[in-house]
Design a protein around this motif. Structure first.
Motif, short mmCIF file in Angstrom:
data_model
loop_
_atom_site.label_atom_id
_atom_site.label_comp_id
_atom_site.label_asym_id
_atom_site.label_seq_id
_atom_site.Cartn_x
_atom_site.Cartn_y
_atom_site.Cartn_z
N SER A 144 34.80 90.39 -3.26
CA SER A 144 33.70 89.45 -3.07
C SER A 144 33.87 88.32 -4.08
CB SER A 144 32.34 90.14 -3.28
OG SER A 144 32.09 91.14 -2.32
N LEU A 145 33.09 87.27 -3.92
CA LEU A 145 33.18 86.15 -4.86
C LEU A 145 32.71 86.61 -6.24
CD1 LEU A 145 31.97 83.08 -2.77
CD2 LEU A 145 34.28 83.53 -3.62
N ILE A 146 33.61 86.69 -7.17
CA ILE A 146 33.33 87.25 -8.49
C ILE A 146 32.32 86.40 -9.25
CG2 ILE A 146 34.41 87.67 -10.74
CD1 ILE A 146 36.87 88.71 -9.17
N ARG A 147 32.35 85.09 -9.04
CA ARG A 147 31.45 84.21 -9.80
C ARG A 147 30.00 84.33 -9.36
NH1 ARG A 147 30.38 79.91 -6.49
NH2 ARG A 147 31.92 79.48 -4.84
N ARG A 148 29.76 84.90 -8.18
CA ARG A 148 28.38 85.05 -7.70
C ARG A 148 27.81 86.36 -8.24
NH1 ARG A 148 27.08 84.11 -1.61
NH2 ARG A 148 25.05 84.50 -2.53
N GLY A 152 27.87 91.50 -7.53
CA GLY A 152 27.96 92.75 -8.26
C GLY A 152 29.24 93.05 -9.00
N ALA A 153 30.04 92.04 -9.34
CA ALA A 153 31.28 92.32 -10.07
C ALA A 153 31.01 92.98 -11.41
CB ALA A 153 32.08 91.03 -10.27
N GLU A 154 29.98 92.52 -12.12
CA GLU A 154 29.67 93.10 -13.42
C GLU A 154 29.32 94.58 -13.29
OE1 GLU A 154 26.94 92.02 -17.33
OE2 GLU A 154 26.29 91.31 -15.35
N ARG A 155 28.55 94.92 -12.28
CA ARG A 155 28.21 96.33 -12.09
C ARG A 155 29.43 97.14 -11.67
NH1 ARG A 155 23.39 99.06 -8.34
NH2 ARG A 155 23.35 101.02 -9.52
N ALA A 156 30.27 96.56 -10.84
CA ALA A 156 31.50 97.25 -10.43
C ALA A 156 32.37 97.57 -11.64
CB ALA A 156 32.26 96.40 -9.42
N ILE A 157 32.46 96.63 -12.58
CA ILE A 157 33.22 96.86 -13.81
C ILE A 157 32.61 98.02 -14.59
CG2 ILE A 157 33.73 95.86 -16.08
CD1 ILE A 157 33.92 93.12 -14.60
N ARG A 158 31.29 98.01 -14.71
CA ARG A 158 30.61 99.07 -15.45
C ARG A 158 30.84 100.44 -14.82
NH1 ARG A 158 25.63 97.15 -15.19
NH2 ARG A 158 24.72 98.60 -13.68
N LEU A 159 30.73 100.51 -13.50
CA LEU A 159 30.93 101.78 -12.81
C LEU A 159 32.36 102.27 -12.93
CD1 LEU A 159 28.83 101.01 -9.60
CD2 LEU A 159 28.27 102.71 -11.34
N ALA A 160 33.30 101.35 -12.76
CA ALA A 160 34.71 101.72 -12.83
C ALA A 160 35.06 102.27 -14.21
CB ALA A 160 35.59 100.52 -12.50
N ILE A 178 32.67 84.63 -16.45
CA ILE A 178 31.83 83.84 -17.35
C ILE A 178 30.50 83.53 -16.67
CG2 ILE A 178 31.61 81.62 -18.54
CD1 ILE A 178 34.66 81.68 -18.92
N LYS A 179 30.57 83.26 -15.37
CA LYS A 179 29.36 83.01 -14.59
C LYS A 179 28.82 84.28 -13.96
CE LYS A 179 27.48 79.86 -11.11
NZ LYS A 179 27.77 78.70 -10.23
N GLY A 180 29.74 85.14 -13.48
CA GLY A 180 29.31 86.35 -12.78
C GLY A 180 28.87 87.48 -13.67
N GLY A 181 29.28 87.46 -14.94
CA GLY A 181 28.91 88.50 -15.88
C GLY A 181 29.99 89.56 -16.02
N LEU A 183 32.52 89.68 -18.54
CA LEU A 183 33.83 89.22 -18.98
C LEU A 183 34.43 90.14 -20.04
CD1 LEU A 183 36.13 87.16 -18.97
CD2 LEU A 183 34.83 85.83 -20.65
N LEU A 184 33.71 90.40 -21.11
CA LEU A 184 34.26 91.21 -22.19
C LEU A 184 34.58 92.62 -21.72
CD1 LEU A 184 32.04 90.09 -25.22
CD2 LEU A 184 34.36 89.37 -24.64
N GLU A 185 33.71 93.19 -20.88
CA GLU A 185 33.92 94.55 -20.38
C GLU A 185 35.11 94.65 -19.44
OE1 GLU A 185 31.15 92.86 -20.33
OE2 GLU A 185 29.73 93.93 -21.62
N SER A 186 35.56 93.50 -18.92
CA SER A 186 36.63 93.52 -17.93
C SER A 186 38.01 93.76 -18.52
CB SER A 186 36.65 92.20 -17.14
OG SER A 186 37.17 91.14 -17.94
N PHE A 187 38.11 93.66 -19.85
CA PHE A 187 39.41 93.86 -20.50
C PHE A 187 39.64 95.36 -20.69
CE2 PHE A 187 38.33 89.49 -21.52
CZ PHE A 187 39.52 88.85 -21.23
N HIS A 188 40.24 95.93 -19.67
CA HIS A 188 40.47 97.38 -19.63
C HIS A 188 41.71 97.62 -18.77
CE1 HIS A 188 39.91 101.59 -18.39
NE2 HIS A 188 39.21 101.73 -19.50
N PRO A 189 42.59 98.53 -19.17
CA PRO A 189 43.84 98.72 -18.41
C PRO A 189 43.64 99.20 -16.98
CG PRO A 189 43.57 100.40 -20.12
CD PRO A 189 42.55 99.35 -20.39
N GLY A 190 42.49 99.77 -16.67
CA GLY A 190 42.26 100.26 -15.32
C GLY A 190 41.69 99.22 -14.38
N LEU A 191 41.47 98.00 -14.86
CA LEU A 191 40.88 96.94 -14.05
C LEU A 191 41.89 95.81 -13.87
CD1 LEU A 191 37.36 96.73 -15.75
CD2 LEU A 191 38.11 98.26 -13.92
N LYS A 192 42.13 95.44 -12.63
CA LYS A 192 43.12 94.41 -12.31
C LYS A 192 42.46 93.31 -11.48
CE LYS A 192 47.62 93.76 -10.04
NZ LYS A 192 48.70 94.44 -9.27
#
Length: 309
Positions: A144-148, A152-160, A178-181, A183-192
């Motif tokens: 989905s559009l990550i910036r929107r 739910g990109a931020e929640r998807a990161i949290r769940l993953a 930065i807009k979608g929320g 960013l810092l949590e996204s730096f993880h080896p399991g997230l691409k």
């Protein structure tokens, strides 16, 4: 039948653009059935087998609609109140509080309830653009559009991260967070993050994923990615917002509300048979089914039935 479709963006779209892709799929189905198709859309529109009539403003569009058209199907740039030709208008987005044209069609029952509209025609996806695969790889897909933020990109990161699932994110870059929320949590080896993808790359991502993660926080009018996933034989795990419960029954996915419900929902989704996912989408949300439903609506309207009364 001579069908004229009206849209305010150029066709076809390169990568993203749900409405544009839907219109192109509809046109393809109409042409297969032997109908004559005209498209009124901005300069640069070019579709094989179609009379493309350029119009760069709403006023221009109304002036160049062919007199020979039996039905005019507006996907934007709706008709004026005194438009004297047979017509329908499909609302693709959200227009709460707006005065909609009388002959408005919504794209899900949830969407129709939200706008107090009577007539519904579900969107349809061309299954030829997606690959069915019953053997999956070990990753979840967020598409989905990550910036929107509502996607739910931020929640998807949290769940993953919380539950240890390798996840591929398509629909933008990491910087869109930065807009979608998240960013810092996204730096993880399991997230691409793979950016915006289309065509064969997109089809492969869908067909190989073990499930589509769709944790939206808004009333989604439809959700083409849900159908694209199911056509690929990939079940869906999603939040029950908007049209999602209509598109994702228990046979093809699972719904969750709280983060704590997610592991059980994912387990239920992954127990769904890939072939059941494909068959459900083919029977209800293919481009052929969508075109057939619109043609039936056109015929009812041309036959004098008060469809929208």
């Amino acid at each position: 039948m001579h069908i004229c479709l009206v849209n305010d963006t150029r066709l076809p779209t390169k990568k993203y653009g749900g409405t544009e892709r839907l219109i192109a799929w509809l046109i393809g189905e109409y042409l297969k059935l032997g109908h004559r198709v005209s498209v009124v859309a901005p300069t640069g529109t070019a579709l094989p087998g179609v009379e493309c009539i350029p119009a760069d403003t709403h006023e221009d569009a109304l002036q160049v609609i062919p007199k020979s058209a039996d039905i005019v199907h507006f996907h934007s740039w709706g008709p004026p109140p005194d438009f004297d030709r047979p017509w329908i208008y499909t609302l693709h987005g959200v227009a709460e509080g707006a005065v909609l044209p009388k002959n408005t069609v919504c794209i899900s029952r949830s969407h129709a309830r939200q706008h107090n509209v009577k007539v519904v025609v579900y969107n349809g996806v061309n299954p030829d653009e997606f690959h069915f695969r019953d053997r999956k790889q070990d990753y979840l897909l967020f598409f989905s559009l990550i910036r929107r933020r509502a996607k739910g990109a931020e929640r998807a990161i949290r769940l993953a991260r919380r539950y240890g699932h390798r996840t591929i994110f398509a629909g933008g870059t990491r910087l869109d967070l930065i807009k979608g929320g998240g960013l810092l949590e996204s730096f993880h080896p399991g997230l691409k993050f793979v950016g915006k993808v289309a065509g064969e790359e997109k089809a492969e991502l869908f067909s190989n994923a073990k499930a589509l993660l769709f944790p939206i926080s808004w009333e989604e009018p439809f959700g083409l990615v849900l159908v694209e996933s199911l056509l690929s034989g990939t079940p869906v795990v999603a939040t029950p917002r908007g049209a999602v419960p209509e598109l994702v029954p228990p046979e093809v996915g699972a719904l969750f509300t709280t983060d704590e419900e997610f592991p059980d929902a994912l387990e239920r989704a992954m127990a769904c048979r890939p072939l059941d996912c494909r068959e459900w989408a083919m029977a209800n949300f293919s481009s052929a089914v969508c075109a057939g439903n619109y043609l039936t609506l056109y015929e009812r309207l041309l036959g004098g039935e008060d469809v929208f009364g």
